[in-house]
Design a protein around this motif. Sequence first.
Motif, PDB file in Angstrom:
ATOM      1  N   UNK A   5      68.233  31.767  -2.922  1.00 57.66           N
ATOM      2  CA  UNK A   5      68.074  33.065  -2.272  1.00 57.66           C
ATOM      3  C   UNK A   5      67.862  32.862  -0.771  1.00 57.66           C
ATOM      4  N   UNK A   6      68.614  33.608   0.025  1.00 50.34           N
ATOM      5  CA  UNK A   6      68.500  33.502   1.481  1.00 50.34           C
ATOM      6  C   UNK A   6      68.016  34.783   2.146  1.00 50.34           C
ATOM      7  N   UNK A   7      67.985  35.880   1.378  1.00 53.08           N
ATOM      8  CA  UNK A   7      67.571  37.177   1.930  1.00 53.08           C
ATOM      9  C   UNK A   7      66.538  37.811   1.005  1.00 53.08           C
ATOM     10  N   UNK A   8      65.586  38.478   1.607  1.00 54.57           N
ATOM     11  CA  UNK A   8      64.513  39.089   0.820  1.00 54.57           C
ATOM     12  C   UNK A   8      65.049  40.156  -0.141  1.00 54.57           C
ATOM     13  N   UNK A   9      66.060  40.921   0.271  1.00 54.00           N
ATOM     14  CA  UNK A   9      66.626  41.933  -0.626  1.00 54.00           C
ATOM     15  C   UNK A   9      67.177  41.297  -1.894  1.00 54.00           C
ATOM     16  N   UNK A  49      62.328  28.640 -10.609  1.00 50.05           N
ATOM     17  CA  UNK A  49      63.130  27.460 -10.299  1.00 50.05           C
ATOM     18  C   UNK A  49      63.549  27.491  -8.828  1.00 50.05           C
ATOM     19  N   UNK A  50      63.450  26.363  -8.165  1.00 49.19           N
ATOM     20  CA  UNK A  50      63.850  26.281  -6.768  1.00 49.19           C
ATOM     21  C   UNK A  50      62.796  26.786  -5.806  1.00 49.19           C
ATOM     22  N   UNK A  51      61.550  26.721  -6.213  1.00 47.95           N
ATOM     23  CA  UNK A  51      60.458  27.257  -5.395  1.00 47.95           C
ATOM     24  C   UNK A  51      60.415  26.622  -4.001  1.00 47.95           C
ATOM     25  N   UNK A  52      60.508  25.313  -3.914  1.00 49.41           N
ATOM     26  CA  UNK A  52      60.417  24.652  -2.613  1.00 49.41           C
ATOM     27  C   UNK A  52      61.545  25.091  -1.677  1.00 49.41           C
ATOM     28  N   UNK A  53      62.723  25.308  -2.227  1.00 48.65           N
ATOM     29  CA  UNK A  53      63.844  25.779  -1.415  1.00 48.65           C
ATOM     30  C   UNK A  53      63.567  27.192  -0.892  1.00 48.65           C
ATOM     31  N   UNK A  54      62.984  28.041  -1.760  1.00 46.79           N
ATOM     32  CA  UNK A  54      62.633  29.391  -1.328  1.00 46.79           C
ATOM     33  C   UNK A  54      61.608  29.340  -0.199  1.00 46.79           C
ATOM     34  N   UNK A  55      60.616  28.482  -0.345  1.00 46.50           N
ATOM     35  CA  UNK A  55      59.589  28.343   0.694  1.00 46.50           C
ATOM     36  C   UNK A  55      60.228  27.926   2.014  1.00 46.50           C
ATOM     37  N   UNK A  56      61.230  27.067   1.955  1.00 44.03           N
ATOM     38  CA  UNK A  56      61.913  26.642   3.176  1.00 44.03           C
ATOM     39  C   UNK A  56      62.752  27.762   3.781  1.00 44.03           C
ATOM     40  N   UNK A  61      57.997  35.381   2.909  1.00 40.06           N
ATOM     41  CA  UNK A  61      58.256  36.129   1.670  1.00 40.06           C
ATOM     42  C   UNK A  61      57.711  35.373   0.465  1.00 40.06           C
ATOM     43  N   UNK A  62      57.895  34.062   0.440  1.00 37.10           N
ATOM     44  CA  UNK A  62      57.386  33.246  -0.659  1.00 37.10           C
ATOM     45  C   UNK A  62      55.857  33.337  -0.717  1.00 37.10           C
ATOM     46  N   UNK A  63      55.212  33.303   0.428  1.00 40.59           N
ATOM     47  CA  UNK A  63      53.748  33.400   0.468  1.00 40.59           C
ATOM     48  C   UNK A  63      53.264  34.754  -0.035  1.00 40.59           C
ATOM     49  N   UNK A  64      53.939  35.823   0.364  1.00 37.91           N
ATOM     50  CA  UNK A  64      53.551  37.160  -0.093  1.00 37.91           C
ATOM     51  C   UNK A  64      53.754  37.312  -1.591  1.00 37.91           C
ATOM     52  N   UNK A  65      54.869  36.802  -2.096  1.00 38.28           N
ATOM     53  CA  UNK A  65      55.137  36.881  -3.527  1.00 38.28           C
ATOM     54  C   UNK A  65      54.089  36.087  -4.298  1.00 38.28           C
ATOM     55  N   UNK A  66      53.782  34.884  -3.834  1.00 38.27           N
ATOM     56  CA  UNK A  66      52.788  34.059  -4.514  1.00 38.27           C
ATOM     57  C   UNK A  66      51.427  34.735  -4.510  1.00 38.27           C
ATOM     58  N   UNK A  67      51.092  35.373  -3.412  1.00 39.31           N
ATOM     59  CA  UNK A  67      49.828  36.105  -3.327  1.00 39.31           C
ATOM     60  C   UNK A  67      49.767  37.210  -4.386  1.00 39.31           C
ATOM     61  N   UNK A  68      50.843  37.953  -4.546  1.00 40.14           N
ATOM     62  CA  UNK A  68      50.899  39.007  -5.567  1.00 40.14           C
ATOM     63  C   UNK A  68      50.743  38.433  -6.969  1.00 40.14           C
ATOM     64  N   UNK A  69      51.454  37.354  -7.245  1.00 36.50           N
ATOM     65  CA  UNK A  69      51.403  36.758  -8.575  1.00 36.50           C
ATOM     66  C   UNK A  69      50.030  36.162  -8.876  1.00 36.50           C
ATOM     67  N   UNK A  70      49.401  35.560  -7.882  1.00 36.54           N
ATOM     68  CA  UNK A  70      48.051  35.024  -8.076  1.00 36.54           C
ATOM     69  C   UNK A  70      47.040  36.149  -8.274  1.00 36.54           C
ATOM     70  N   UNK A  71      47.219  37.223  -7.563  1.00 41.61           N
ATOM     71  CA  UNK A  71      46.331  38.382  -7.731  1.00 41.61           C
ATOM     72  C   UNK A  71      46.496  38.969  -9.120  1.00 41.61           C
ATOM     73  N   UNK A  72      47.740  39.040  -9.612  1.00 41.24           N
ATOM     74  CA  UNK A  72      47.989  39.530 -10.963  1.00 41.24           C
ATOM     75  C   UNK A  72      47.235  38.664 -11.967  1.00 41.24           C
ATOM     76  N   UNK A  73      47.322  37.354 -11.812  1.00 39.31           N
ATOM     77  CA  UNK A  73      46.644  36.438 -12.734  1.00 39.31           C
ATOM     78  C   UNK A  73      45.125  36.594 -12.666  1.00 39.31           C
ATOM     79  N   UNK A  74      44.611  36.809 -11.491  1.00 39.28           N
ATOM     80  CA  UNK A  74      43.172  36.942 -11.300  1.00 39.28           C
ATOM     81  C   UNK A  74      42.653  38.288 -11.814  1.00 39.28           C
ATOM     82  N   UNK A  75      43.362  39.377 -11.473  1.00 43.47           N
ATOM     83  CA  UNK A  75      42.869  40.716 -11.785  1.00 43.47           C
ATOM     84  C   UNK A  75      43.253  41.216 -13.173  1.00 43.47           C
TER      85      UNK A  75
END
Length: 86
Positions: A5-9, A49-56, A61-75
Motif C-alpha cells: 500500500x502506498x496511499x492512505x485511501x 502482512x508487510x507491516x514493516x513496508x507499510x511503516x516505511x 498512517x501506520x502509527x495511527x492505525x496501530x494506536x487504534x488497534x492497541x486501544x481496541x485491545x486495551x478498551x
Amino acid sequence: MVGDVLKVDELHQRFTSALGFPDFYGKNWDAFWYPIVVLVEMPHVLRLEGWQELVQHLPCEAALMKECLERMQRDFPEHAATVEYA
C-alpha cells in the motif's frame, strides 16, 4: 495485506473490503474506530502482512492505525482481534 500500500485511501479500502466495513465508512482514523469496536465482528487474529513496508511507506498512517488497534485491545479485549504485525 498492507505491505504494498502506498496511499492512505488504499489502506482504508483494504480494511473496508477485508473486514466488511459499511459503505458509509469515512476512511479516516477517527472513523476507523467505530467499525472495529461496534459495527463489524473482528477476526480472532488480524494479521497485517508487510507491516514493516507499510511503516516505511506511510509511517504516520501506520502509527495511527496501530494506536487504534492497541486501544481496541486495551478498551474492548472481549471484542478485539489479536493483531499480528508480520
